[in-house]
Design a protein around this motif. Structure first.
Motif, PDB file in Angstrom:
ATOM      1  N   PRO A   5     -31.180 -14.449  -7.979  1.00 50.78           N
ATOM      2  CA  PRO A   5     -31.897 -14.132  -8.994  1.00 50.78           C
ATOM      3  C   PRO A   5     -33.284 -14.589  -8.889  1.00 50.78           C
ATOM      4  CG  PRO A   5     -29.814 -15.090  -9.958  1.00 50.78           C
ATOM      5  CD  PRO A   5     -29.988 -15.284  -8.356  1.00 50.78           C
ATOM      6  N   LEU A   6     -34.232 -13.742  -9.188  1.00 48.25           N
ATOM      7  CA  LEU A   6     -35.610 -14.014  -9.216  1.00 48.25           C
ATOM      8  C   LEU A   6     -36.350 -13.327 -10.294  1.00 48.25           C
ATOM      9  CD1 LEU A   6     -37.597 -15.599  -6.959  1.00 48.25           C
ATOM     10  CD2 LEU A   6     -38.482 -13.420  -6.576  1.00 48.25           C
ATOM     11  N   PRO A   7     -36.275 -13.617 -11.708  1.00 46.85           N
ATOM     12  CA  PRO A   7     -37.007 -13.139 -12.634  1.00 46.85           C
ATOM     13  C   PRO A   7     -38.110 -13.318 -12.880  1.00 46.85           C
ATOM     14  CG  PRO A   7     -35.725 -15.103 -13.382  1.00 46.85           C
ATOM     15  CD  PRO A   7     -35.551 -15.145 -11.996  1.00 46.85           C
ATOM     16  N   MET A   8     -39.087 -12.793 -11.907  1.00 47.91           N
ATOM     17  CA  MET A   8     -40.442 -13.294 -12.047  1.00 47.91           C
ATOM     18  C   MET A   8     -41.217 -12.618 -13.111  1.00 47.91           C
ATOM     19  SD  MET A   8     -43.060 -12.770  -8.723  1.00 47.91           S
ATOM     20  CE  MET A   8     -44.885 -12.328  -9.009  1.00 47.91           C
ATOM     21  N   ALA A   9     -41.269 -11.415 -13.276  1.00 45.38           N
ATOM     22  CA  ALA A   9     -41.856 -10.520 -14.347  1.00 45.38           C
ATOM     23  C   ALA A   9     -41.400 -11.134 -15.630  1.00 45.38           C
ATOM     24  CB  ALA A   9     -41.087  -9.182 -14.427  1.00 45.38           C
ATOM     25  N   GLU A  10     -40.147 -11.651 -15.793  1.00 50.85           N
ATOM     26  CA  GLU A  10     -39.762 -12.147 -17.233  1.00 50.85           C
ATOM     27  C   GLU A  10     -40.441 -13.543 -17.378  1.00 50.85           C
ATOM     28  OE1 GLU A  10     -37.777 -10.841 -14.802  1.00 50.85           O
ATOM     29  OE2 GLU A  10     -36.437  -9.271 -15.959  1.00 50.85           O
ATOM     30  N   MET A  11     -40.514 -14.209 -16.189  1.00 46.39           N
ATOM     31  CA  MET A  11     -41.188 -15.565 -16.287  1.00 46.39           C
ATOM     32  C   MET A  11     -42.504 -15.438 -16.701  1.00 46.39           C
ATOM     33  SD  MET A  11     -39.118 -17.193 -13.124  1.00 46.39           S
ATOM     34  CE  MET A  11     -39.908 -18.674 -12.960  1.00 46.39           C
ATOM     35  N   LEU A  12     -43.224 -14.461 -16.170  1.00 47.96           N
ATOM     36  CA  LEU A  12     -44.675 -14.370 -16.309  1.00 47.96           C
ATOM     37  C   LEU A  12     -44.708 -13.872 -17.720  1.00 47.96           C
ATOM     38  CD1 LEU A  12     -45.700 -12.298 -13.102  1.00 47.96           C
ATOM     39  CD2 LEU A  12     -46.955 -14.219 -14.169  1.00 47.96           C
ATOM     40  N   GLN A  13     -43.853 -13.390 -18.657  1.00 50.17           N
ATOM     41  CA  GLN A  13     -43.916 -12.829 -19.728  1.00 50.17           C
ATOM     42  C   GLN A  13     -43.812 -14.010 -20.605  1.00 50.17           C
ATOM     43  OE1 GLN A  13     -44.829  -9.669 -20.306  1.00 50.17           O
ATOM     44  NE2 GLN A  13     -44.931  -9.981 -22.391  1.00 50.17           N
ATOM     45  N   GLN A  14     -43.007 -14.963 -20.377  1.00 49.96           N
ATOM     46  CA  GLN A  14     -42.533 -15.985 -20.825  1.00 49.96           C
ATOM     47  C   GLN A  14     -43.913 -17.004 -21.151  1.00 49.96           C
ATOM     48  OE1 GLN A  14     -39.148 -17.856 -19.673  1.00 49.96           O
ATOM     49  NE2 GLN A  14     -38.619 -19.394 -21.019  1.00 49.96           N
ATOM     50  N   ALA A  15     -44.459 -17.240 -20.017  1.00 50.18           N
ATOM     51  CA  ALA A  15     -45.719 -17.936 -19.638  1.00 50.18           C
ATOM     52  C   ALA A  15     -46.701 -17.419 -20.529  1.00 50.18           C
ATOM     53  CB  ALA A  15     -45.990 -18.013 -18.118  1.00 50.18           C
ATOM     54  N   ARG A  16     -46.881 -16.336 -20.827  1.00 52.41           N
ATOM     55  CA  ARG A  16     -48.060 -15.550 -21.507  1.00 52.41           C
ATOM     56  C   ARG A  16     -47.675 -15.601 -23.065  1.00 52.41           C
ATOM     57  NH1 ARG A  16     -50.376  -9.925 -20.453  1.00 52.41           N
ATOM     58  NH2 ARG A  16     -48.319  -9.001 -20.144  1.00 52.41           N
ATOM     59  N   GLU A  17     -46.543 -15.768 -23.400  1.00 49.80           N
ATOM     60  CA  GLU A  17     -46.194 -15.890 -24.792  1.00 49.80           C
ATOM     61  C   GLU A  17     -46.160 -17.267 -25.481  1.00 49.80           C
ATOM     62  OE1 GLU A  17     -42.617 -13.358 -25.034  1.00 49.80           O
ATOM     63  OE2 GLU A  17     -43.904 -11.562 -24.870  1.00 49.80           O
ATOM     64  N   LEU A  18     -46.083 -18.186 -24.575  1.00 43.37           N
ATOM     65  CA  LEU A  18     -46.264 -19.627 -25.035  1.00 43.37           C
ATOM     66  C   LEU A  18     -47.311 -19.717 -25.863  1.00 43.37           C
ATOM     67  CD1 LEU A  18     -45.466 -21.463 -21.684  1.00 43.37           C
ATOM     68  CD2 LEU A  18     -43.844 -21.194 -23.600  1.00 43.37           C
ATOM     69  N   PRO A  19     -47.354 -20.639 -26.966  1.00 45.89           N
ATOM     70  CA  PRO A  19     -48.456 -20.737 -27.954  1.00 45.89           C
ATOM     71  C   PRO A  19     -49.535 -21.528 -27.015  1.00 45.89           C
ATOM     72  CG  PRO A  19     -46.420 -22.212 -28.256  1.00 45.89           C
ATOM     73  CD  PRO A  19     -46.203 -21.303 -27.355  1.00 45.89           C
ATOM     74  N   MET A  20     -50.807 -21.089 -27.615  1.00 47.38           N
ATOM     75  CA  MET A  20     -51.969 -21.567 -26.874  1.00 47.38           C
ATOM     76  C   MET A  20     -52.188 -23.165 -27.578  1.00 47.38           C
ATOM     77  SD  MET A  20     -53.430 -20.074 -24.466  1.00 47.38           S
ATOM     78  CE  MET A  20     -53.379 -18.523 -23.639  1.00 47.38           C
ATOM     79  N   PRO A  21     -52.939 -23.906 -26.992  1.00 45.90           N
ATOM     80  CA  PRO A  21     -53.515 -25.076 -27.263  1.00 45.90           C
ATOM     81  C   PRO A  21     -54.445 -24.788 -28.262  1.00 45.90           C
ATOM     82  CG  PRO A  21     -54.250 -24.912 -25.037  1.00 45.90           C
ATOM     83  CD  PRO A  21     -53.337 -23.694 -25.445  1.00 45.90           C
ATOM     84  N   PRO A  22     -54.788 -25.613 -29.326  1.00 43.32           N
ATOM     85  CA  PRO A  22     -55.897 -25.642 -30.102  1.00 43.32           C
ATOM     86  C   PRO A  22     -57.072 -25.500 -29.469  1.00 43.32           C
ATOM     87  CG  PRO A  22     -54.803 -27.898 -30.337  1.00 43.32           C
ATOM     88  CD  PRO A  22     -54.145 -27.071 -29.499  1.00 43.32           C
ATOM     89  N   PRO A  23     -58.083 -24.680 -30.437  1.00 41.88           N
ATOM     90  CA  PRO A  23     -59.262 -24.525 -29.764  1.00 41.88           C
ATOM     91  C   PRO A  23     -59.917 -26.006 -29.509  1.00 41.88           C
ATOM     92  CG  PRO A  23     -59.450 -23.664 -32.235  1.00 41.88           C
ATOM     93  CD  PRO A  23     -57.667 -24.171 -31.552  1.00 41.88           C
ATOM     94  N   LEU A  24     -61.141 -26.004 -28.691  1.00 42.14           N
ATOM     95  CA  LEU A  24     -61.934 -27.084 -28.684  1.00 42.14           C
ATOM     96  C   LEU A  24     -62.284 -27.737 -29.707  1.00 42.14           C
ATOM     97  CD1 LEU A  24     -63.943 -28.126 -26.011  1.00 42.14           C
ATOM     98  CD2 LEU A  24     -65.650 -26.935 -27.469  1.00 42.14           C
TER      99      LEU A  24
END
Lengths: 775, 157
Positions: free
Chosen positions: A415-434
């Motif tokens: 298994p190499l779920p790269m596209a899904e892993m990218l999606q997961q990385a993108r959807e992680l919450p962002m850190p608060p602004p500066l």
């Protein structure tokens, strides 16, 4: 055979009760926090001498003469040795290429090359005596141009083998034809500076002469048996007269794959008849081991307008310095992983490794895949921009997955779920602004270089694909010996391997595996030494797989014998007992329940088995096309980096690093997270701070004052998403985990800086002047 | 020269000390306490951190003679026999130890921090440990360990 030093490594009882999947405490953890763990620089024995190494100040020079008479006469000096005193072979080296002199003769080929050794009663005595060794040099112009070394036949030779160590092409499809069809073409030239492993425990160890004319070596290494293969012929001794014990290793990261002080200390001990300890200081350590190869890389990609890559035309040039070390395999990795985890129908890659008089390079975490990853991920961002796509989408459009073919033709069968892993990385919450309220959160931190003005935020992604275990047809295996016996009324498993614990937590895992396979709680880890078979190197993220596999296999062999003992004790044929297991200290039948306690079954018997574990064989790479199933396992990590950049001063603050990694199976979450964190940190170092600066073949920053590694202020909080898509061929379904994050964090951070600044940034580490344009 | 000082509550005398030796060398090679580590020997990495009269210092930057008559406490002096100091305990539990070469210095430095500051914020922890290099952990688990040790210490007091 000889006296044992104070603080020699000894058996360690593994604490806790955790098996595979748990996170029991490290067996060596308590000793380490108390300052009682015996590192190779901590060893001490009565009457020991201190060894020191005289090194070349020149990157290239002819040695006209060496005169040691005055040094030898210095009070307190017991021996001064040169190449004439090497008892056996004069050269050693990793792999098959033995081109590195034990002590230089005729010519020195890099700054810091060892020339002479001193043994004395105090390190300062040794240092002063070294100053009295008279060496006449004919200084030569250093050969430092890697490109000329690769392509200019008129360039003088660094060493007799010629200047090209390896050229490995990869050819798929028809790149020229694809060029005609491309709607979008992007190209770039990328550079990676020399990174140092910068392990904290310096090269060190103790050699004790033995009564049989041999020597006992206590050293910190990654691969004892490969050390031995090189040490024995150089000392002119049979291997059985050299007893090696792994002392505490203060980090490795590839930098202990090559020999450093091993032969030298042994030579001094054999000559003087006294124990000899050698400890490098930090300055010397920068010359005492190989570094990560610097790279120059030229990439051109053509694609359709919607971002589908049609061809890759790639040249990767790696400078190995004067001697071969691991260059052959580093080139193989750079070539086979040169375009990373992307499906590209037409590929032309040419990877070269060359000899120069620059600092010697070899193994470092990521091993040839790191350099290429910075280039191919930079190219993906460039392609995204050219096609008007976002960086995640362009990667998903071209992502490999289970069943895809790499550029070498190797099919990714796990298994190499790269596209899904990218999606997961993108959807992680962002850190608060500066938050400019606390100046410590800003680029420049407590230096108070900004209150938020000129600071811009950026986000970037990186994906890295790393081969796990040894590749290209190498017969890769590990050996484990497991003994089960009753001690003090309780069954105890003793695990003995030659595998190097370098910090990664292998000793913890060995105990977990023994508990899971043997159903016992008490496990003792025997010191690693060469009284058991080869374990291979603690590199290529391979020890969980290989030595983990060997311990598992040896435990299962022990288990079979326990079952036979149980049957004998019960007076029943084994095949009538049903499916058996060892669980909770008992021999358990699936059909009949608990049959007996392990202690009762064992009685006075000692059950011991030794097993080798081999992974699925790989093939070489075709020398013309690069085709072949050269890797046994591939592992993927995706990073998302968020940075704040002070664009006026060029200062970067990495705000957050998030990683999504597929590890197949979590064997020990605590250790695993530590590997991903640590690997990520070394990638951050390469992205924004770490470089051995070289001018005319000389290192300009051999200290921790000038070679900067990330501090706790440089490392941001990390967010980890760990996936478990099992690799059915690997023990417990695991995937090696230590290296992939070192690949992907570097390009992710640089992409984030590009996003914040709009700059091209084609070289790592990114320095302030690259951002301000003042260089 | 002769150097006499107290280390972990015990009076130690080292003879024939060369004037150029550091306190670190004397601890490691003359009084049998190699817990303090020799990673850079130039005051950059903090792995040799010890208390000198109650103040954390890099033992590599202290000349042996400067320790004359003074009180040194090393990582070996933190545990009470087999009972680990809460900082040591938290480092093992949280996975803050990998190769462990930086650990003795970090443990001493963190010990000092939570002696001075009851519940340090992350920013305070980072600032206090900024002089201690670790190459293995990426520092996340070290932060976990210091938070845990501080919380336990606060709960116990």
């Amino acid at each position: 055979m000889s006296a044992t030093p104070v603080r020699a490594p000894r058996d360690i009882a593994a604490p806790g009760t955790g098996g595979v999947g748990d996170s029991p405490l490290r067996p060596d953890g308590t000793l380490k926090v108390k300052g009682e763990f015996a590192y190779s620089s901590d060893l001490w024995i009565d009457g020991m001498l201190w060894g020191a190494t005289l090194r070349s100040p020149h990157p290239r020079a002819r040695i006209v003469s060496i005169d040691v008479a005055e040094a030898l006469a210095h009070p307190g000096v017991a021996a001064v040795l040169t190449h004439e005193d090497v008892p056996g072979r004069k050269h050693f080296g990793l792999d098959h290429t033995w081109d590195q002199p034990v002590l230089a003769f005729d010519e020195v080929r890099h700054q810091g090359e060892p020339i002479a050794l001193v043994a004395a009663d105090h390190p300062e005595t040794a240092r002063r005596a070294m100053e009295k060794i008279r060496i006449e040099y004919e200084v030569l112009e250093p050969l430092t141009d890697a490109r000329r070394a690769a392509f200019d036949p008129a360039y003088p030779q660094v060493q007799p083998r010629g200047n090209l160590a390896r050229h490995q092409p990869v050819r798929v499809g028809d790149v020229e034809a694809a060029k005609a069809r491309a709607e979008v073409v992007v190209s770039g030239e990328y550079r990676v500076g020399i990174q140092d492993q910068a392990f904290l425990g310096p090269e060190s160890g103790l050699a004790v002469p033995a009564e049989d004319g041999g020597v006992d070596l206590y050293v910190a290494t990654q691969w004892m048996h490969n050390d031995l293969k090189q040490i024995a012929p150089c000392l002119g001794l049979p291997e059985e007269k050299i007893r090696m014990t792994l002392s505490g290793v203060g980090g490795a990261f590839g930098g202990r794959e090559d020999l450093s002080m091993q032969i030298h200390a042994a030579m001094l001990a054999l000559r003087t008849g006294r124990p000899v300890k050698i400890v490098y200081n930090r300055y010397e350590s920068f010359f005492g081991h190989v570094h990560r190869h610097p790279a120059e890389m030229r990439y051109e990609y053509g694609a359709t307008r919607d971002g589908k890559i049609l061809y890759a035309d790639v040249e990767i040039l790696l400078d190995g310095g004067a001697y071969t070390s691991a260059t052959m395999n580093v080139v193989g990795n750079a070539a086979s992983l040169g375009v990373g985890p992307y499906v590209i129908p037409n590929v032309r890659i040419d990877a070269y490794g060359v000899y120069t008089n620059n600092p010697p390079c070899g193994a470092m975490r990521g091993f040839g895949a790191v350099q290429a990853c910075f280039a191919y991920e930079s190219m993906m961002d460039k392609l995204a921009e050219a096609c008007g796509l976002d960086p995640v989408t362009v990667r998903q459009v071209n992502a490999a997955s289970q069943g895809s073919e790499l550029a070498t033709g190797q099919v990714i069968w796990a298994p190499l779920p790269m596209a899904e892993m990218l999606q997961q990385a993108r959807e992680l919450p962002m850190p608060p602004p500066l938050d400019p309220a606390d100046i410590r959160n800003l680029p420049g931190g407590a230096s108070q270089t900004t209150h938020g003005e000129g600071v811009r935020r950026g986000v970037g992604y990186g994906v890295g694909l790393k081969n796990i275990c040894f590749s290209e047809g190498f017969d890769d295996y590990s050996t484990a010996r497991v003994r089960l016996e009753v001690v003090g009324g309780e069954a105890v498993a003793l695990v003995h391997t030659a595998a190097a614990e370098v910090g990664q937590g292998l000793v913890t895992l060995e105990a977990q595996i023994a508990r899971t396979e043997l159903g016992v709680e008490r496990v003792v880890i025997h010191p690693a030494d060469n009284q058991v078979g080869d374990a291979g190197s603690s590199s290529a993220s391979r020890q969980s797989y290989m030595t983990g596999g060997a311990v598992m296999t040896a435990c299962r062999a022990v288990r079979e014998r326990v079952f036979a003992l149980a049957a004998a004790r019960l007076g029943r044929p084994l095949d009538t007992l049903g499916e058996l297991s060892l669980t909770g200290g008992k021999v358990v039948s699936e059909s009949a329940g608990v049959l007996a306690s392990i202690e009762d079954v064992l009685g006075d018997s000692v059950v011991e088995e030794t097993r080798e574990y081999h992974h699925e064989p790989t093939t070489g790479m075709d020398p013309v096309t690069g085709r072949g199933d050269s890797h046994t396992q591939l592992a993927l990590c995706v990073h998302r980096a968020v940075v704040d950049v002070d664009v006026e001063l060029g200062l970067v603050k990495v705000v957050e690093l998030a990683a999504v990694q597929d590890v197949g199976k979590v064997l020990n979450r605590l250790s695993l997270e530590g590997q991903i964190h640590g690997g990520t940190a070394q990638g951050l170092g390469l992205a924004v701070m770490e470089e051995i600066v070289v001018a005319d073949g000389k290192v300009r920053n051999p200290s921790f004052t000038d070679y900067l590694i990330p501090t706790i202020l440089d490392m941001p909080p990390m967010r980890l998403e760990i996936l478990e898509n099992a690799d059915p061929r690997a023990p417990y379904g695991l995937r090696g985990a230590g290296e992939p994050p070192t690949l992907s964090s570097t390009p992710a951070i640089v992409a984030a800086i590009r996003d914040a600044t709009g700059l091209a940034l084609t070289r790592v580490p990114v320095r302030p002047e690259h951002i301000t344009g003042s260089s | 020269m002769r150097v006499t000082f107290t280390v972990n509550g015990r009076r130690e005398t080292a003879d024939d000390v060369w004037e150029g030796e550091s306190l670190l060398y004397v601890l490691r090679e003359r009084v049998g306490l190699p817990g303090s580590k020799n990673a850079c020997e130039q005051g950059e990495c903090g792995s040799c951190t010890v208390y000198l009269d109650g103040t954390p210092v890099c033992a590599c930057l202290v000349a042996a003679g400067q320790a004359e008559g003074r009180e040194v406490r090393t990582v070996e002096g933190l545990a009470d026999g087999d009972r680990l100091d809460p900082v040591q305990e938290a480092f093992v539990e949280c996975g803050a130890v990998q190769c462990g070469f930086c650990t003795p210095g970090l443990v001493v430095q963190a010990h000092d921090l939570i002696e001075r500051v009851e519940q340090p914020s992350d920013a305070e922890i980072r600032e206090a440990l900024a002089g201690n290099l670790c190459r293995c952990t990426g520092y996340e688990k070290i932060l976990d360990a210091v938070r845990l040790a501080a919380a336990r210490k606060a709960a116990a007091s």
